[in-house]
Design a protein around this motif. Structure first.
Motif, PDB file in Angstrom:
ATOM      1  N   THR A 126      48.934  73.085  28.902  1.00  0.00           N
ATOM      2  CA  THR A 126      49.672  72.490  30.005  1.00  0.00           C
ATOM      3  C   THR A 126      50.266  71.160  29.546  1.00  0.00           C
ATOM      4  O   THR A 126      49.883  70.612  28.520  1.00  0.00           O
ATOM      5  CB  THR A 126      48.763  72.215  31.212  1.00  0.00           C
ATOM      6  OG1 THR A 126      47.786  71.260  30.812  1.00  0.00           O
ATOM      7  CG2 THR A 126      48.075  73.479  31.699  1.00  0.00           C
ATOM      8  N   VAL A 127      51.202  70.669  30.353  1.00  0.00           N
ATOM      9  CA  VAL A 127      51.850  69.400  30.041  1.00  0.00           C
ATOM     10  C   VAL A 127      50.801  68.295  29.942  1.00  0.00           C
ATOM     11  O   VAL A 127      50.812  67.479  29.022  1.00  0.00           O
ATOM     12  CB  VAL A 127      52.904  69.077  31.114  1.00  0.00           C
ATOM     13  CG1 VAL A 127      53.366  67.640  31.025  1.00  0.00           C
ATOM     14  CG2 VAL A 127      54.080  70.030  30.973  1.00  0.00           C
ATOM     15  N   ASP A 141      55.190  57.603  34.378  1.00  0.00           N
ATOM     16  CA  ASP A 141      56.160  56.729  35.025  1.00  0.00           C
ATOM     17  C   ASP A 141      57.442  56.668  34.210  1.00  0.00           C
ATOM     18  O   ASP A 141      58.536  56.531  34.743  1.00  0.00           O
ATOM     19  CB  ASP A 141      55.580  55.316  35.186  1.00  0.00           C
ATOM     20  CG  ASP A 141      54.568  55.285  36.314  1.00  0.00           C
ATOM     21  OD1 ASP A 141      54.592  56.233  37.132  1.00  0.00           O
ATOM     22  OD2 ASP A 141      53.754  54.349  36.369  1.00  0.00           O
ATOM     23  N   MET A 142      57.273  56.749  32.899  1.00  0.00           N
ATOM     24  CA  MET A 142      58.439  56.714  32.018  1.00  0.00           C
ATOM     25  C   MET A 142      59.236  58.008  32.068  1.00  0.00           C
ATOM     26  O   MET A 142      60.442  58.009  31.918  1.00  0.00           O
ATOM     27  CB  MET A 142      57.970  56.482  30.577  1.00  0.00           C
ATOM     28  CG  MET A 142      58.261  55.104  30.065  1.00  0.00           C
ATOM     29  SD  MET A 142      57.558  54.958  28.424  1.00  0.00           S
ATOM     30  CE  MET A 142      59.009  55.187  27.464  1.00  0.00           C
ATOM     31  N   PHE A 143      58.511  59.105  32.225  1.00  0.00           N
ATOM     32  CA  PHE A 143      59.172  60.423  32.251  1.00  0.00           C
ATOM     33  C   PHE A 143      58.852  61.123  33.560  1.00  0.00           C
ATOM     34  O   PHE A 143      58.056  62.060  33.605  1.00  0.00           O
ATOM     35  CB  PHE A 143      58.682  61.295  31.089  1.00  0.00           C
ATOM     36  CG  PHE A 143      58.905  60.695  29.739  1.00  0.00           C
ATOM     37  CD1 PHE A 143      60.159  60.775  29.132  1.00  0.00           C
ATOM     38  CD2 PHE A 143      57.877  60.069  29.061  1.00  0.00           C
ATOM     39  CE1 PHE A 143      60.369  60.227  27.877  1.00  0.00           C
ATOM     40  CE2 PHE A 143      58.081  59.518  27.808  1.00  0.00           C
ATOM     41  CZ  PHE A 143      59.327  59.606  27.214  1.00  0.00           C
ATOM     42  N   LEU A 186      58.376  64.871  34.061  1.00  0.00           N
ATOM     43  CA  LEU A 186      57.186  65.601  33.609  1.00  0.00           C
ATOM     44  C   LEU A 186      56.127  65.686  34.703  1.00  0.00           C
ATOM     45  O   LEU A 186      55.273  66.551  34.694  1.00  0.00           O
ATOM     46  CB  LEU A 186      56.571  64.911  32.384  1.00  0.00           C
ATOM     47  CG  LEU A 186      57.397  64.916  31.100  1.00  0.00           C
ATOM     48  CD1 LEU A 186      56.640  64.210  29.993  1.00  0.00           C
ATOM     49  CD2 LEU A 186      57.723  66.345  30.682  1.00  0.00           C
ATOM     50  N   LYS A 187      56.211  64.737  35.646  1.00  0.00           N
ATOM     51  CA  LYS A 187      55.150  64.609  36.640  1.00  0.00           C
ATOM     52  C   LYS A 187      54.957  65.891  37.431  1.00  0.00           C
ATOM     53  O   LYS A 187      53.842  66.354  37.644  1.00  0.00           O
ATOM     54  CB  LYS A 187      55.485  63.452  37.592  1.00  0.00           C
ATOM     55  CG  LYS A 187      54.255  62.673  38.030  1.00  0.00           C
ATOM     56  CD  LYS A 187      54.627  61.531  38.925  1.00  0.00           C
ATOM     57  CE  LYS A 187      54.352  60.185  38.292  1.00  0.00           C
ATOM     58  NZ  LYS A 187      54.845  59.052  39.087  1.00  0.00           N
ATOM     59  N   LYS A 188      56.066  66.504  37.822  1.00  0.00           N
ATOM     60  CA  LYS A 188      55.925  67.695  38.666  1.00  0.00           C
ATOM     61  C   LYS A 188      55.534  68.921  37.857  1.00  0.00           C
ATOM     62  O   LYS A 188      55.266  69.974  38.416  1.00  0.00           O
ATOM     63  CB  LYS A 188      57.204  67.928  39.465  1.00  0.00           C
ATOM     64  CG  LYS A 188      58.462  68.088  38.636  1.00  0.00           C
ATOM     65  CD  LYS A 188      59.643  68.413  39.565  1.00  0.00           C
ATOM     66  CE  LYS A 188      60.930  68.670  38.815  1.00  0.00           C
ATOM     67  NZ  LYS A 188      61.616  67.464  38.330  1.00  0.00           N
ATOM     68  N   HIS A 189      55.520  68.780  36.544  1.00  0.00           N
ATOM     69  CA  HIS A 189      55.175  69.932  35.701  1.00  0.00           C
ATOM     70  C   HIS A 189      53.785  69.822  35.091  1.00  0.00           C
ATOM     71  O   HIS A 189      53.426  70.628  34.250  1.00  0.00           O
ATOM     72  CB  HIS A 189      56.188  70.069  34.569  1.00  0.00           C
ATOM     73  CG  HIS A 189      57.542  70.478  35.039  1.00  0.00           C
ATOM     74  ND1 HIS A 189      57.764  71.642  35.731  1.00  0.00           N
ATOM     75  CD2 HIS A 189      58.751  69.881  34.932  1.00  0.00           C
ATOM     76  CE1 HIS A 189      59.057  71.735  36.017  1.00  0.00           C
ATOM     77  NE2 HIS A 189      59.668  70.682  35.546  1.00  0.00           N
ATOM     78  N   LEU A 190      53.027  68.812  35.498  1.00  0.00           N
ATOM     79  CA  LEU A 190      51.750  68.517  34.824  1.00  0.00           C
ATOM     80  C   LEU A 190      50.904  69.734  34.519  1.00  0.00           C
ATOM     81  O   LEU A 190      50.279  69.834  33.473  1.00  0.00           O
ATOM     82  CB  LEU A 190      50.932  67.551  35.681  1.00  0.00           C
ATOM     83  CG  LEU A 190      51.093  66.075  35.349  1.00  0.00           C
ATOM     84  CD1 LEU A 190      50.084  65.262  36.123  1.00  0.00           C
ATOM     85  CD2 LEU A 190      50.953  65.818  33.864  1.00  0.00           C
ATOM     86  N   LEU A 205      52.715  75.200  31.742  1.00  0.00           N
ATOM     87  CA  LEU A 205      52.578  75.292  30.292  1.00  0.00           C
ATOM     88  C   LEU A 205      53.780  74.630  29.619  1.00  0.00           C
ATOM     89  O   LEU A 205      54.915  74.752  30.096  1.00  0.00           O
ATOM     90  CB  LEU A 205      52.500  76.758  29.863  1.00  0.00           C
ATOM     91  CG  LEU A 205      51.249  77.511  30.313  1.00  0.00           C
ATOM     92  CD1 LEU A 205      51.251  78.919  29.737  1.00  0.00           C
ATOM     93  CD2 LEU A 205      49.990  76.772  29.866  1.00  0.00           C
ATOM     94  N   GLY A 206      53.500  73.959  28.522  1.00  0.00           N
ATOM     95  CA  GLY A 206      54.552  73.279  27.780  1.00  0.00           C
ATOM     96  C   GLY A 206      55.701  74.204  27.421  1.00  0.00           C
ATOM     97  O   GLY A 206      56.865  73.803  27.453  1.00  0.00           O
ATOM     98  N   GLY A 207      55.362  75.454  27.113  1.00  0.00           N
ATOM     99  CA  GLY A 207      56.382  76.404  26.695  1.00  0.00           C
ATOM    100  C   GLY A 207      57.376  76.769  27.791  1.00  0.00           C
ATOM    101  O   GLY A 207      58.441  77.295  27.519  1.00  0.00           O
ATOM    102  N   ASN A 208      57.006  76.478  29.057  1.00  0.00           N
ATOM    103  CA  ASN A 208      57.903  76.858  30.156  1.00  0.00           C
ATOM    104  C   ASN A 208      58.895  75.763  30.528  1.00  0.00           C
ATOM    105  O   ASN A 208      59.716  75.952  31.412  1.00  0.00           O
ATOM    106  CB  ASN A 208      57.079  77.230  31.399  1.00  0.00           C
ATOM    107  CG  ASN A 208      56.253  78.474  31.162  1.00  0.00           C
ATOM    108  OD1 ASN A 208      56.537  79.232  30.225  1.00  0.00           O
ATOM    109  ND2 ASN A 208      55.243  78.684  31.967  1.00  0.00           N
ATOM    110  N   LEU A 209      58.809  74.621  29.860  1.00  0.00           N
ATOM    111  CA  LEU A 209      59.728  73.532  30.200  1.00  0.00           C
ATOM    112  C   LEU A 209      61.099  73.783  29.586  1.00  0.00           C
ATOM    113  O   LEU A 209      61.252  74.551  28.640  1.00  0.00           O
ATOM    114  CB  LEU A 209      59.192  72.205  29.657  1.00  0.00           C
ATOM    115  CG  LEU A 209      57.828  71.742  30.159  1.00  0.00           C
ATOM    116  CD1 LEU A 209      57.535  70.345  29.646  1.00  0.00           C
ATOM    117  CD2 LEU A 209      57.773  71.767  31.672  1.00  0.00           C
TER     118      LEU A 209
END
Ligand SMILES: Nc1ncnc2c1ncn2[C@@H]1O[C@H](COP(=O)(O)OP(=O)(O)OP(=O)(O)O)[C@@H](O)[C@H]1O
Ligand SMILES: [Mg+2]
Lengths: 345, 242
Positions: free
Chosen positions: B92-93, B121-123, B126-130, B133-137
């Motif tokens: 996961t993210v 806070d910087m990105f 990414l918050k809503k994807h926490l 899975l990284g591969g789905n971004l």
């Protein structure tokens, strides 16, 4: 309760209890001693495939040599209890520890290899082991094998009784399953999965990738050794063909069929392949008059079909609809809540 | 300050990098530009400890880091965001980000949480994807994740290998904005490797041109931007003579 939750976190409790229930129930349903033997072997092989699943599915490393580690366990138990009259329990532990260290030492150089090269190297280990047990016939009985390995007994209960042995094997398999589930969930599991995705990135984040790979390789070898010892005491006879590369390939197929991405898949795949094995033998023998190792041909076919149509294995097929159902439930509950809150306004 | 002093790297028997000298001062973004196969990735990988230099030294603040393996180099404060992002697609993210703090995770769980909040806070995307899975971004989000992961260890310097690769211009500018934030708010030094020279020259303070494993041109951003050789070879504008 909190302790239990620590070990059986989240949604693992239900499937685990289901499996325990199934294991407890089967002896009442299954009357055929032949099938009972298969159930025992499934338990033993599941211990191997669980470890293999951690190695393949989580750390992303392949092994075509686990029959050798299975064999080291079996022969350590066999030799120590027959020629040296050691306690079987002590022999079993010695086997596991020895296998762990052997695998650790072998793992340091060969886990530097990747993909096909690693597959070939592990295959080589299996062949070397096979030649060694054939050659060291003073100790191992050579091609004739080792006979008269004593059965186990536990707290005075003779495990020669199939029912006792069945429960003993499955208790061990469940403990290995629990351990595996917890490894997968832990920080270590996360690191293993990251190694699977990208070794370079993992390394640059500060992980000594090599240490993790070697450790999980050695652990899975120790599981195989445990299973090997149980096998030796159950069958009370070991011979080289049981530990040849065909067995390693069989273990691999079990993991692939079940789905390497989930430790549950290991048990599922082992069960499916073991029964398939018997069906193939039966059908081949009665209807086609073939005997011998026909199943190998069918396995080849299975590998191809699994790779083409079910690359994530059976577990994936089963777990998908379950997850969908859960999501539907959640949505329902949510919309229900929304309705209530709207009424409130 | 990062100081690279006569570093050469061999891959197998081939000498890929030839006595590279350059340095990054505190609060600087340094850009390294060059064509395919020039040796940019080899240079970054050498700095990160994935290759061991066959000569020369690399010094970060007061530590000589050349010769350390990659997992030690990151502990010394150098973080690499590798070419092609190398996201953990089956994690996961959040897990991706936490692994970025691997070297400190056990001892400093609280710091990990703090850093996580800081990075998110910087990105914000990414918050809503926490929990995804990284591969789905999307590609852009994956690049943000890769950079975020690289920042989790609070590095003194972060190395980015072609972050703009395969991304739409709008996303590229978002990433460049982020680099400015990294430089100004976090005070982290940045080495930016790019084939997108125009983009690189927008944000860097200092730039080096690398060709066949050698640094052939160096200077401040303005010097490089107006260098006729750079203009004809890397900015795609034909020089008057041609
Ligand atoms: N593992 C390797 N084995 C052999 N040669 C390599 C290896 N890695 C890189 N090289 C060679 O080193 C040279 C530099 O490669 P490098 O990847 O550093 O280039 P680059 O500037 O990053 O290129 P790109 O912009 O395409 O990423 C190339 O000639 C390449 O062929
Ligand atoms: Mg490159």
């Amino acid at each position: 309760m909190s302790k239990l939750e620590k070990v059986l976190y989240g949604n693992r409790l239900k499937p685990f209890l289901f499996l325990v229930g199934l294991i407890l129930m089967l002896p009442f349903v299954v009357k055929s001693s032949y099938i009972f033997t298969i159930l025992i072997l499934i338990g033993i092989y599941s211990i191997v495939t669980l470890g293999l699943c951690l190695l393949i599915g989580y750390a992303g490393q392949i092994s075509l040599g686990h029959a050798a580690f299975f064999g080291i366990g079996a022969y350590t138990s066999g030799v120590l209890t027959t020629s040296f009259q050691l306690s079987p329990w002590l022999a079993l532990v010695i086997g596991m520890v020895t296998t762990f260290f052997i695998a650790y030492l072998i793992g340091i150089p060969i886990l530097k290899l990747k993909g096909h090269f690693l597959a070939l190297a592990t295959l080589g280990i299996n062949i070397i082991f096979y030649i060694l047990i054939l050659g060291l016939n003073q100790l191992t009985g050579g091609a004739a094998g080792l006979i008269g390995i004593p059965s186990l007994s536990l707290f005075g209960l003779p495990l020669t009784d199939k029912l006792f042995f069945y429960f003993f094997v499955w208790t061990a398999a469940l403990l290995v399953l629990l351990l595996s589930l917890n490894i997968v969930r832990s920080h270590v599991g996360r690191v293993l999965r990251s190694i699977h995705d990208s070794e370079i990135a993992t390394e640059t984040l500060g992980v000594k990738v090599e240490n993790y790979k070697v450790a999980i390789f050695a652990l899975s070898a120790a599981f195989a050794s445990l299973a090997g010892s149980m096998y030796a005491h159950y069958i009370t006879f070991v011979a080289p063909p049981t530990f040849y590369i065909t067995k390693s390939i069989l273990f691999l197929i079990m993991v692939m069929v079940g789905g390497a991405g989930s430790v549950w898949g290991a048990i599922l795949g082992t069960t499916v392949i073991m029964f398939l094995n018997e069906i193939i033998r039966f059908v081949g023998h009665t209807y086609f008059g073939i005997s011998g190792e026909v199943e190998i041909v069918v396995y080849g076919l299975i590998i191809i079909l699994i790779m083409m149509f079910l690359p994530k294995g059976l577990m994936h097929v089963i777990s998908k609809p379950i997850q969908k159902l859960k999501q539907k439930k959640k949505v329902k509950i949510k919309s229900h809540k929304d309705m209530i809150s709207q009424k409130g306004v | 300050m990062l100081k690279v002093d006569g570093v050469s790297t061999h891959i197998g028997k081939i000498k890929i990098l030839h006595e590279i000298y350059f340095q990054v001062e505190k609060g600087q973004i340094v850009s390294i530009i060059g064509a395919n196969g020039a040796g940019k990735s080899t240079l970054l990988n050498t700095l990160a400890g994935l290759y061991r230099p066959t000569s020369g030294t690399i010094t970060l603040e007061n530590d000589v880091i050349s010769g350390y393996p990659a997992n030690k180099v990151v502990e010394k404060g150098l973080s690499l965001v590798p070419e092609g992002r190398q996201i953990f697609s089956n994690l996961t993210v959040k897990e991706n980000l936490l692994l970025g703090m691997f070297s400190k995770y056990y001892k400093e769980k609280k710091l990990a949480e703090e850093n996580l909040t800081k990075i998110l806070d910087m990105f914000p995307s990414l918050k809503k994807h926490l929990k995804n899975l990284g591969g789905n971004l999307s590609g852009g989000e994956q690049q943000m994740l890769a950079i975020g992961r690289g920042l989790m260890s609070n590095p003194k310097i972060i190395l980015l290998d072609e972050p703009s690769m395969g991304l739409a211009p709008k996303i590229v500018y978002e990433i460049l904005d982020t680099l400015m934030i990294i430089k100004e708010d976090l005070g982290t030094m940045v080495i930016l490797v790019e084939q997108n020279v125009k983009a690189a020259l927008k944000v860097c303070d200092q730039a080096y041109v690398i060709d066949q494993g050698r640094i052939i041109i160096n200077g401040t951003r303005d010097e490089i931007s107006s260098n006729p050789q750079v203009i004809s070879a890397y900015l795609g504008i034909k020089s008057a003579g041609a």
